[in-house]
Design an enzyme around this catalytic site. Structure first.
Site, PDB file in Angstrom:
ATOM      1  N   GLU A 186       0.808  -1.230   0.000  1.00 29.63           N
ATOM      2  CA  GLU A 186       0.000   0.000   0.000  1.00 29.63           C
ATOM      3  C   GLU A 186       0.844   1.286   0.000  1.00 29.63           C
ATOM      4  O   GLU A 186       0.348   2.356   0.279  1.00 29.63           O
ATOM      5  CB  GLU A 186      -0.972  -0.012   1.203  1.00 29.63           C
ATOM      6  CG  GLU A 186      -2.384  -0.445   0.848  1.00 29.63           C
ATOM      7  CD  GLU A 186      -2.523  -1.930   0.459  1.00 29.63           C
ATOM      8  OE1 GLU A 186      -1.542  -2.704   0.585  1.00 29.63           O
ATOM      9  OE2 GLU A 186      -3.592  -2.316  -0.016  1.00 29.63           O
ATOM     10  N   ARG A 216       2.490  -8.829   4.197  1.00 27.81           N
ATOM     11  CA  ARG A 216       1.598  -8.243   3.174  1.00 27.81           C
ATOM     12  C   ARG A 216       2.464  -7.665   2.072  1.00 27.81           C
ATOM     13  O   ARG A 216       3.211  -6.698   2.285  1.00 27.81           O
ATOM     14  CB  ARG A 216       0.706  -7.172   3.820  1.00 27.81           C
ATOM     15  CG  ARG A 216      -0.323  -6.595   2.871  1.00 27.81           C
ATOM     16  CD  ARG A 216      -1.719  -7.007   3.251  1.00 27.81           C
ATOM     17  NE  ARG A 216      -2.691  -6.641   2.242  1.00 27.81           N
ATOM     18  CZ  ARG A 216      -3.645  -5.744   2.422  1.00 27.81           C
ATOM     19  NH1 ARG A 216      -3.769  -5.129   3.580  1.00 27.81           N
ATOM     20  NH2 ARG A 216      -4.502  -5.486   1.458  1.00 27.81           N
ATOM     21  N   HIS A 266      -1.419   3.816  -1.823  1.00 27.13           N
ATOM     22  CA  HIS A 266      -2.495   4.773  -1.526  1.00 27.13           C
ATOM     23  C   HIS A 266      -2.515   5.940  -2.506  1.00 27.13           C
ATOM     24  O   HIS A 266      -3.548   6.545  -2.724  1.00 27.13           O
ATOM     25  CB  HIS A 266      -2.385   5.287  -0.094  1.00 27.13           C
ATOM     26  CG  HIS A 266      -2.859   4.270   0.910  1.00 27.13           C
ATOM     27  ND1 HIS A 266      -4.001   3.530   0.727  1.00 27.13           N
ATOM     28  CD2 HIS A 266      -2.343   3.871   2.093  1.00 27.13           C
ATOM     29  CE1 HIS A 266      -4.167   2.717   1.754  1.00 27.13           C
ATOM     30  NE2 HIS A 266      -3.170   2.894   2.591  1.00 27.13           N
TER      31      HIS A 266
END
Ligand code: FAD
Ligand code: NAP
Ligand code: SF4
Length: 682
Positions: free
Chosen positions: A166, A216, A254
């Site tokens: 992210e 992740r 993001h």
């Protein structure tokens, strides 16, 4: 035989076995950010553990101050803090669940002046420029990760998730546009990936073998110059060798300009990326379980993904806000009773950005489990609920579940109120799931439903109800534009509910949520939706196979618009300012791709057969013609409460909810929340 054999199969991790393949993905709820919220956080996770989810991951906890998402964000860096977490882990274990703590270091995404990064490069989504770390600083960050993992174990967690995707701190080391170092932590890919590999290795050493370590991994960065596919595969293999138990999928930084979780993203849109990785790892003889994520919101979707060999587990985050009993219902073969996440972001992610506790539009109890408690009513009463829109649906079902006799009236032939228009917008197909869910709840709770019945004050008085809940919604605001009675003028209700055809060129008056939705409806060919066609959707947004291009981003190739649309508002400035923080940009980008002209600061002078005449600002002469065949009015709404006065005059107790109570800034979140809370109190 279960309908979901893959989803509900146990997963053996060697030292422990997860009962099924559903992981509750990490979500920042805001409950992490203050000690006072820990009892609520414990109740929040315990409720989901009772619902049978295989493994849960907390919202992100920073390993140190530099890693904060914002000042004083939840941090796990001391034994004292670890002791407080016992409340959460004990509650989860007592409910038969398992929980891992996410270690989140935000790096240059940190919204505070102490943020750090591999290089001194500001991110487009934070006003703070990070300090570039020296070698000693990097070592301190690694130690903080290790300490945080050790403390998580001390606190009773079953594992940790190292957040490596992210676009956060770890991700920032991996790609050259955020890592311009020339030392051992920059330059070659081997150097750039050293940070995650060291973190995983040293965390594993610190926590021992029998502790879940999820990594992740950003499998698709969705930013230009993101990681190449061979790099991502190399990293996956390296973190596996370093001691990860499970690899979770991260999709998109993001700052990416491609939607990844909004409602217009097709279900399971990114499972192919995990599948690609799984094939690479299996070919290399690695059997580490892989988790896939994004827009998996029903058991059928998860089951198909697993059956197709895309992953070993599915991650559902928001769907477990919407329905904590998701897995239990799937197990019981009751998937049609699931309260489906419609991916609106309105009460979860938007709340996080507004620094509010995350909740859920379709389940206002989420995040409020200790406070919004639905108990059996002390005495059974008779209630009439007028209007089966979101407010009336929430109120009537909650009242009946609490033991009251409830009669629900709607003038329409179906339940849902305005959701029957919302669900027709391309990309908002999920909204029909809410109506399916409430339909089931009405049956199960024993609400007596009176469709095709316009309730009148006389009938309601004659019904001798203990109270009447008016959930009659709204009427469209009359913008009083000269010429609006002409045959070329329609309201959004004509277009969306009654299917009246619009011409080739359309002017939309009003650019609120409905104006934007109507524009989306008009630029899309009838009966079509890219959300229901994954290859088309990927092409529209420019998502490509990461093996062909770094980061998986190419030029967007939107299909041509079905008509020419001009969207107008009287306010000056950018259109769509009032749309959701996390989704407004998507609506604007989608309309821009369809060449919708957006004009602010207009006065509507009149409508003629040629189109709409507008002027700008103070200058009211020499109106400019916006040539069009059809004008669609989306000028806001006013409350409909014509029954209130006669009922009160007859001495009937009346409660107003939803649009009938207040139309300004109304949305389904407020309507459902208000309906539920009122019904909980009666
Ligand atoms: P309504 O949904 O308006 O329902 C009122 C009901 O009362 C109607 O079914 C009506 O038939 C009935 N009624 C009225 N008078 C009587 C009577 N006398 N007797 C019997 N029945 C009566 N909100 C969001 O939060 N997110 C979105 O993305 C979103 N998208 C939308 C898209 C569109 C195109 C539209 C039109 C709306 C959208 N909304 C969205 C708004 C949302 O649908 C409304 O805020 C919500 O429906 C309001 O709920 P309500 O129960 O107050 O009223
Ligand atoms: P809205 O958001 O209040 O927008 C109304 C629009 O009409 C504005 O653009 C407003 O802009 C214009 N307007 C107001 N008075 C006018 C007048 N007298 N003449 C001409 N134009 C006028 O309302 P809405 O679009 O009807 O939506 C209703 C509710 O549904 C909203 O509160 C919204 O939250 C909800 N909704 C949400 C979503 C979502 O995606 N979250 C989607 C759809 C609807 P100017 O005053 O500048 O002209
Ligand atoms: Fe899903 Fe919307 Fe609820 Fe968030 S608020 S969990 S997106 S339904």
């Amino acid at each position: 035989m279960s309908a979901f054999p893959h989803l509900l199969a146990p997963l053996d991790l060697g030292f422990t076995t997860l009962p099924n393949r559903v992981l509750m993905g990490s979500m920042h709820t805001g409950l992490e950010d203050g000690r006072k919220h820990f009892p609520a956080m414990a109740a929040f996770f315990a409720e989901r553990a009772r619902g049978g989810v295989g493994l849960m991951v907390t919202g992100g906890f920073a390993p140190n101050i530099e890693g904060w998402a914002k000042p004083f964000a939840g941090t796990l860096a001391t034994s004292g803090a670890a002791r407080r977490h016992k409340l959460v882990t004990d509650a989860v274990h007592a409910a038969g669940g398992r929980i891992a703590l996410q270690i989140l270091h935000t790096g240059r995404y940190g919204y505070h002046p102490l943020c750090v990064a591999p290089s001194r490069i500001q991110s487009p989504i934070s006003p703070f420029t990070p300090r570039a770390l020296g070698a000693g600083g990097i070592e301190r960050q690694i130690r903080a990760f290790v300490r945080c993992a050790r403390l998580a174990r001390e606190a009773g967690y079953d594992g940790v998730e190292v957040m490596g995707s992210e676009g956060y701190f770890i991700n920032q080391f991996l790609v050259t546009h955020t890592n311009q170092r020339t030392d051992d932590w920059g330059g070659s890919y081997e150097n750039r990936m050293r940070l995650p590999v060291e973190i995983v290795q040293r965390v594993r050493e610190a926590v021992g073998k029998d502790f879940i370590l999820i990594y992740r991994l950003s499998m698709l960065d969705l930013i230009p110059d993101g990681s190449s596919w061979p790099e991502v595969v190399t990293l996956a293999k390296a973190v596996t060798a370093a001691g990860a138990t499970i690899l979770n999928t991260g999709i998109g930084w993001h700052e990416a300009r491609i939607p990844t979780i909004a409602t217009s993203v097709p279900r399971g849109a990114f499972a192919w990326v995990t599948k690609k990785m799984r094939e690479e790892l299996r070919a290399a003889g690695l059997t580490i379980p892989l988790v896939t994520s994004n827009r998996i919101n029903m058991p059928e979707v998860g089951e198909q993904i697993l059956a197709d060999g895309c992953a070993d587990m599915v991650s559902l985050a928001r769907p477990l806000l919407a329905d904590p009993g998701f897995v239990a219902k799937a197990k019981a073969g009751r998937s049609s009773d699931i309260n489906t996440c419609i991916a609106c972001n309105q009460a979860c992610l938007d709340h996080t950005f507004q620094l509010k506790i995350a909740s859920c539009l379709v389940n206002p109890r989420a995040g409020h489990e200790t406070e919004l408690v639905l108990q059996r009513a002390p005495a059974r009463k008779r209630y009439a609920v007028v209007g089966a829109g979101p407010a009336g649906l929430a109120a009537s079902t909650t009242l009946a579940e609490r033991g009251h006799e409830v009669h629900l009236f709607d003038a329409a032939a179906q339940i849902g109120g305005q959701f029957n228009m919302a669900k027709k917008i391309p990309g908002k197909e999920e909204f029909s799931e809410t109506l399916r869910y409430f339909g089931r709840r009405i049956e199960q709770a024993g609400v007596t439903l009176h469709l095709n019945t316009r309730a009148t004050a006389e009938a309601l008085v004659a019904g001798r109800f203990d109270a009447v809940l008016l959930a009659t919604g709204v009427v469209a605001r009359d913008p009083k534009i000269p010429g609006q009675d002409g045959p070329n003028v329609l309201s959004y209700i004509d277009v969306l509910l009654h299917g009246k055809p619009a011409g080739e060129r359309v002017a939309v008056v009003g650019a609120g949520g409905i104006g934007f939705d109507v524009a989306e409806f008009l630029v899309t060919p009838a009966g079509h939706s890219p959300t229901l066609n994954l290859p088309e959707w990927l092409a529209e947004w420019g998502v490509a196979d990461p093996a062909t291009v770094r980061g998986g981003v190419v030029r967007a190739q939107p299909a041509p618009p079905a008509r020419r649309v001009t969207l107008l508002q009287r306010k000056a400035g950018k259109l769509g300012r009032g749309l959701g923080k996390t989704t407004g940009w998507i609506h604007r980008a989608a309309l821009q791709m369809k060449q919708v002209e957006m004009i602010g600061g207009v006065n509507y002078e009149r409508i003629g057969p040629q189109g709409l005449f507008v002027t700008y600002g103070e200058k009211r002469q020499d109106g400019q013609l916006i040539e069009c065949d059809t004008v669609v009015l989306c000028a806001g709404q006013e409350p409909l409460r014509e029954l209130e006065a006669p009922l009160r005059a007859a001495g009937v107790a009346v409660h107003l909810i939803g649009g009938a109570h207040e139309a300004s800034e109304l949305d389904a979140k407020r309507a459902i929340d208000q309906g539920t809370r009122l019904a909980a109190s009666l």
